[in-house]
Write an enzyme that holds these catalytic residues in place. Sequence first.
Site, PDB file in Angstrom:
ATOM      1  CD  GLU A  29      -2.989  -0.389   2.465  1.00  0.00           C
ATOM      2  OE1 GLU A  29      -2.815   0.685   3.090  1.00  0.00           O
ATOM      3  OE2 GLU A  29      -3.858  -1.209   2.766  1.00  0.00           O
ATOM      4  CG  HIS A  60      -5.318   4.087   2.125  1.00  0.00           C
ATOM      5  ND1 HIS A  60      -6.413   4.786   2.581  1.00  0.00           N
ATOM      6  CD2 HIS A  60      -5.645   2.771   2.235  1.00  0.00           C
ATOM      7  CE1 HIS A  60      -7.355   3.925   2.958  1.00  0.00           C
ATOM      8  NE2 HIS A  60      -6.919   2.700   2.750  1.00  0.00           N
ATOM      9  CG  HIS A 101      -7.670  -0.822  -0.327  1.00  0.00           C
ATOM     10  ND1 HIS A 101      -9.030  -0.793  -0.126  1.00  0.00           N
ATOM     11  CD2 HIS A 101      -7.098  -0.260   0.766  1.00  0.00           C
ATOM     12  CE1 HIS A 101      -9.276  -0.234   1.052  1.00  0.00           C
ATOM     13  NE2 HIS A 101      -8.133   0.113   1.614  1.00  0.00           N
TER      14      HIS A 101
HETATM   15 ZN    ZN Z   1      -7.728   0.911   3.375  1.00  0.00          ZN
END
Ligand code: ZN
Length: 131
Positions: free
Chosen positions: A33, A79, A81
Amino acid sequence: MNFFDKHKKRIWGIKRDTLRLILEVSRDSHPREFAGVLRAREGVVTEILLLPGTFSSSRHAIMQLHMLPIDFSVVGTVHSHPSPSLGWSREDLYLFQKFGRIHIIASYPYNEESWCAYDFYGNKVELEVID
Ligand code: ZN
């Protein structure tokens, strides 16, 4: 909604270049990530700040956000995934509620359809992509 609300109070758009950069960094970080914060001008997300040293494991990437100095142009977080899931986790929601008004998640395969924006409560927010 009047002009003032649309342009001053809420985040309503994202620059296409900024979106592409998010997708590119997500792709480069895969299968890990990445996390960063979003900066906006006049309600449009125009910049991401990457957090140095966060390209390791997923949970830690998120937690390091708390160490970032927050200024007024920072409006939220972003962010990635590594899975195709765009839904937020409990940890994600906890982060959303820490600060900011807009939170973007980009998921595998990181194309212009595989991202989503959320508000403080984890509700989906439509962002206009601005060329
Ligand atoms: Zn997440």
